[in-house]
Design a protein around this motif. Structure first.
Motif, PDB file in Angstrom:
ATOM      1  N   PRO A  14      -1.481   2.265   5.587  1.00 42.20           N
ATOM      2  CA  PRO A  14      -1.934   3.642   5.397  1.00 42.20           C
ATOM      3  C   PRO A  14      -2.530   3.903   4.011  1.00 42.20           C
ATOM      4  CG  PRO A  14       0.451   3.547   5.307  1.00 42.20           C
ATOM      5  CD  PRO A  14      -0.026   2.168   5.660  1.00 42.20           C
ATOM      6  N   ASP A  15      -2.136   3.133   2.977  1.00 40.48           N
ATOM      7  CA  ASP A  15      -2.609   3.347   1.607  1.00 40.48           C
ATOM      8  C   ASP A  15      -2.876   1.985   0.954  1.00 40.48           C
ATOM      9  OD1 ASP A  15      -2.953   3.829  -1.122  1.00 40.48           O
ATOM     10  OD2 ASP A  15      -1.390   5.357  -1.202  1.00 40.48           O
ATOM     11  N   PRO A  16      -4.122   1.497   1.025  1.00 40.60           N
ATOM     12  CA  PRO A  16      -4.435   0.158   0.521  1.00 40.60           C
ATOM     13  C   PRO A  16      -4.083  -0.069  -0.955  1.00 40.60           C
ATOM     14  CG  PRO A  16      -6.263   1.009   1.804  1.00 40.60           C
ATOM     15  CD  PRO A  16      -5.296   2.135   1.627  1.00 40.60           C
ATOM     16  N   HIS A  17      -4.337   0.901  -1.801  1.00 34.52           N
ATOM     17  CA  HIS A  17      -4.075   0.716  -3.232  1.00 34.52           C
ATOM     18  C   HIS A  17      -2.575   0.581  -3.493  1.00 34.52           C
ATOM     19  CE1 HIS A  17      -4.432   1.253  -7.588  1.00 34.52           C
ATOM     20  NE2 HIS A  17      -5.665   0.807  -7.398  1.00 34.52           N
ATOM     21  N   ALA A  18      -1.774   1.379  -2.828  1.00 33.17           N
ATOM     22  CA  ALA A  18      -0.321   1.311  -3.024  1.00 33.17           C
ATOM     23  C   ALA A  18       0.241  -0.024  -2.536  1.00 33.17           C
ATOM     24  CB  ALA A  18       0.365   2.470  -2.305  1.00 33.17           C
ATOM     25  N   LEU A  19      -0.198  -0.483  -1.371  1.00 31.20           N
ATOM     26  CA  LEU A  19       0.322  -1.741  -0.856  1.00 31.20           C
ATOM     27  C   LEU A  19      -0.168  -2.919  -1.697  1.00 31.20           C
ATOM     28  CD1 LEU A  19       2.194  -2.916   1.250  1.00 31.20           C
ATOM     29  CD2 LEU A  19       0.199  -3.211   2.755  1.00 31.20           C
ATOM     30  N   ALA A  20      -1.410  -2.870  -2.158  1.00 37.06           N
ATOM     31  CA  ALA A  20      -1.914  -3.914  -3.056  1.00 37.06           C
ATOM     32  C   ALA A  20      -1.086  -3.938  -4.339  1.00 37.06           C
ATOM     33  CB  ALA A  20      -3.387  -3.679  -3.362  1.00 37.06           C
ATOM     34  N   GLY A  21      -0.680  -2.769  -4.833  1.00 31.25           N
ATOM     35  CA  GLY A  21       0.167  -2.702  -6.023  1.00 31.25           C
ATOM     36  C   GLY A  21       1.520  -3.350  -5.802  1.00 31.25           C
ATOM     37  N   PHE A  22       2.099  -3.140  -4.620  1.00 31.87           N
ATOM     38  CA  PHE A  22       3.368  -3.795  -4.276  1.00 31.87           C
ATOM     39  C   PHE A  22       3.208  -5.310  -4.358  1.00 31.87           C
ATOM     40  CE2 PHE A  22       5.837  -5.987  -1.018  1.00 31.87           C
ATOM     41  CZ  PHE A  22       7.135  -5.624  -1.352  1.00 31.87           C
ATOM     42  N   TYR A  23       2.159  -5.837  -3.717  1.00 28.17           N
ATOM     43  CA  TYR A  23       1.951  -7.284  -3.712  1.00 28.17           C
ATOM     44  C   TYR A  23       1.534  -7.809  -5.087  1.00 28.17           C
ATOM     45  CZ  TYR A  23       2.957  -7.829   1.175  1.00 28.17           C
ATOM     46  OH  TYR A  23       3.617  -7.867   2.386  1.00 28.17           O
ATOM     47  N   ALA A  24       0.882  -7.000  -5.901  1.00 25.31           N
ATOM     48  CA  ALA A  24       0.559  -7.419  -7.265  1.00 25.31           C
ATOM     49  C   ALA A  24       1.838  -7.600  -8.075  1.00 25.31           C
ATOM     50  CB  ALA A  24      -0.362  -6.405  -7.937  1.00 25.31           C
ATOM     51  N   GLU A  25       2.803  -6.711  -7.888  1.00 30.81           N
ATOM     52  CA  GLU A  25       4.091  -6.857  -8.568  1.00 30.81           C
ATOM     53  C   GLU A  25       4.844  -8.076  -8.047  1.00 30.81           C
ATOM     54  OE1 GLU A  25       5.523  -5.159 -11.106  1.00 30.81           O
ATOM     55  OE2 GLU A  25       3.687  -4.001 -11.322  1.00 30.81           O
ATOM     56  N   LEU A  26       4.709  -8.346  -6.764  1.00 30.42           N
ATOM     57  CA  LEU A  26       5.414  -9.462  -6.131  1.00 30.42           C
ATOM     58  C   LEU A  26       4.783 -10.807  -6.476  1.00 30.42           C
ATOM     59  CD1 LEU A  26       7.663 -10.217  -4.072  1.00 30.42           C
ATOM     60  CD2 LEU A  26       5.959  -9.918  -2.281  1.00 30.42           C
ATOM     61  N   LEU A  27       3.451 -10.900  -6.435  1.00 33.72           N
ATOM     62  CA  LEU A  27       2.751 -12.178  -6.578  1.00 33.72           C
ATOM     63  C   LEU A  27       1.966 -12.329  -7.867  1.00 33.72           C
ATOM     64  CD1 LEU A  27       1.212 -12.292  -2.976  1.00 33.72           C
ATOM     65  CD2 LEU A  27       3.258 -13.510  -3.790  1.00 33.72           C
ATOM     66  N   GLY A  28       1.801 -11.238  -8.614  1.00 38.24           N
ATOM     67  CA  GLY A  28       0.909 -11.257  -9.764  1.00 38.24           C
ATOM     68  C   GLY A  28      -0.505 -10.948  -9.295  1.00 38.24           C
ATOM     69  N   TRP A  39     -10.685  -0.006   1.363  1.00 40.54           N
ATOM     70  CA  TRP A  39     -10.494  -1.459   1.272  1.00 40.54           C
ATOM     71  C   TRP A  39     -10.201  -1.805  -0.176  1.00 40.54           C
ATOM     72  CZ3 TRP A  39     -11.193  -5.295   5.120  1.00 40.54           C
ATOM     73  CH2 TRP A  39     -11.173  -6.612   4.664  1.00 40.54           C
ATOM     74  N   VAL A  40      -9.123  -2.560  -0.406  1.00 40.40           N
ATOM     75  CA  VAL A  40      -8.737  -2.979  -1.749  1.00 40.40           C
ATOM     76  C   VAL A  40      -8.414  -4.466  -1.694  1.00 40.40           C
ATOM     77  CG1 VAL A  40      -6.999  -2.695  -3.568  1.00 40.40           C
ATOM     78  CG2 VAL A  40      -7.848  -0.695  -2.351  1.00 40.40           C
ATOM     79  N   ASP A  41      -8.811  -5.210  -2.724  1.00 41.58           N
ATOM     80  CA  ASP A  41      -8.506  -6.637  -2.811  1.00 41.58           C
ATOM     81  C   ASP A  41      -7.454  -6.885  -3.878  1.00 41.58           C
ATOM     82  OD1 ASP A  41     -10.393  -7.549  -0.895  1.00 41.58           O
ATOM     83  OD2 ASP A  41     -11.988  -7.448  -2.394  1.00 41.58           O
ATOM     84  N   LEU A  42      -6.672  -7.924  -3.666  1.00 46.61           N
ATOM     85  CA  LEU A  42      -5.756  -8.426  -4.682  1.00 46.61           C
ATOM     86  C   LEU A  42      -6.193  -9.842  -4.991  1.00 46.61           C
ATOM     87  CD1 LEU A  42      -3.243  -8.272  -6.477  1.00 46.61           C
ATOM     88  CD2 LEU A  42      -1.902  -9.026  -4.509  1.00 46.61           C
ATOM     89  N   ARG A  43      -6.614 -10.067  -6.212  1.00 45.33           N
ATOM     90  CA  ARG A  43      -7.045 -11.397  -6.648  1.00 45.33           C
ATOM     91  C   ARG A  43      -5.838 -12.072  -7.303  1.00 45.33           C
ATOM     92  NH1 ARG A  43     -12.679 -11.839  -5.248  1.00 45.33           N
ATOM     93  NH2 ARG A  43     -13.428  -9.709  -5.200  1.00 45.33           N
ATOM     94  N   VAL A  44      -5.417 -13.173  -6.713  1.00 46.38           N
ATOM     95  CA  VAL A  44      -4.255 -13.923  -7.181  1.00 46.38           C
ATOM     96  C   VAL A  44      -4.715 -15.353  -7.461  1.00 46.38           C
ATOM     97  CG1 VAL A  44      -1.900 -14.641  -6.639  1.00 46.38           C
ATOM     98  CG2 VAL A  44      -2.773 -12.505  -5.722  1.00 46.38           C
ATOM     99  N   ASP A  45      -4.287 -15.924  -8.569  1.00 48.12           N
ATOM    100  CA  ASP A  45      -4.751 -17.257  -8.974  1.00 48.12           C
ATOM    101  C   ASP A  45      -4.594 -18.316  -7.891  1.00 48.12           C
ATOM    102  OD1 ASP A  45      -5.544 -16.342 -11.444  1.00 48.12           O
ATOM    103  OD2 ASP A  45      -3.694 -16.943 -12.447  1.00 48.12           O
ATOM    104  N   HIS A  46      -3.444 -18.394  -7.257  1.00 45.03           N
ATOM    105  CA  HIS A  46      -3.173 -19.484  -6.319  1.00 45.03           C
ATOM    106  C   HIS A  46      -3.536 -19.159  -4.866  1.00 45.03           C
ATOM    107  CE1 HIS A  46       0.408 -16.994  -6.717  1.00 45.03           C
ATOM    108  NE2 HIS A  46       0.649 -17.287  -5.461  1.00 45.03           N
ATOM    109  N   VAL A  47      -4.159 -18.008  -4.613  1.00 45.77           N
ATOM    110  CA  VAL A  47      -4.576 -17.595  -3.277  1.00 45.77           C
ATOM    111  C   VAL A  47      -6.008 -17.114  -3.386  1.00 45.77           C
ATOM    112  CG1 VAL A  47      -4.161 -15.936  -1.411  1.00 45.77           C
ATOM    113  CG2 VAL A  47      -2.231 -16.869  -2.687  1.00 45.77           C
ATOM    114  N   LYS A  48      -6.832 -17.416  -2.388  1.00 49.25           N
ATOM    115  CA  LYS A  48      -8.208 -16.917  -2.456  1.00 49.25           C
ATOM    116  C   LYS A  48      -8.218 -15.413  -2.652  1.00 49.25           C
ATOM    117  CE  LYS A  48     -11.622 -19.828  -0.562  1.00 49.25           C
ATOM    118  NZ  LYS A  48     -12.705 -19.936   0.363  1.00 49.25           N
TER     119      LYS A  48
END
Length: 124
Positions: A14-28, A39-48
C-alpha cells in the motif's frame, strides 16, 4: 547461457516508500523514489534491486494459507538469531513462526509491515 536475468524483485504494497524503508533498515541500501511515488527501488550492494509498487486495495498474504498464499518470501541469513530477531521486531516485523524445535531448526518466519513473509536463517 540463461534466457534472462533478474532485473528486480517487486513487492506489491500500500505504501512503497514505507516498505522500502523497512527493507533498507533490514538489508541496508538506498531508497530511490519520492515518498508519494507509485514505484520505489531499493538499491542494495549484494542484490540487483528490490522494488515496491503501490497497489490500491492491497490484501496481504496469509501464512500459512491455501486461500491467500504467500506467493513468494525472502530467506535472509543472519549472524545472531536472538539479536537480529529483536531488531526486525523493532522495525515493525510481525512474528509468524518462532518455533525452533529445541534449537534444531535454523530459521524463524516473520512478516514485513504489510504482510510479506520472510525468514531469518542461521547460516550453515
Amino acid at each position: 547461457m540463461p534466457i534472462a536475468t533478474i532485473r528486480t524483485l517487486v513487492l506489491d504494497c500500500p505504501d512503497p516508500h514505507a516498505l522500502a524503508g523497512f527493507y533498507a533498515e533490514l538489508l541496508g541500501g538506498e531508497v530511490v523514489g519520492a515518498a508519494d511515488a507509485h514505484w520505489v527501488d531499493l538499491r542494495v550492494d549484494h542484490v540487483k534491486r528490490l522494488s515496491f509498487q503501490r497497489v490500491p486495495g492491497y490484501v496481504p498474504p496469509e501464512w500459512p494459507s491455501t486461500s491467500r498464499s504467500q506467493q513468494l518470501h525472502l530467506d535472509l541469513d543472519v549472524d545472531d538469531m536472538r539479536v537480529r530477531e529483536k531488531e526486525v521486531l523493532a522495525l515493525g516485523a510481525t512474528p509468524l513462526d518462532l518455533e525452533d524445535d529445541g534449537g534444531k531448526r535454523d530459521f524463524r518466519v516473520y512478516a514485513d509491515p504489510v504482510g510479506h513473509p520472510f525468514c531469518l536463517i542461521r547460516p550453515e
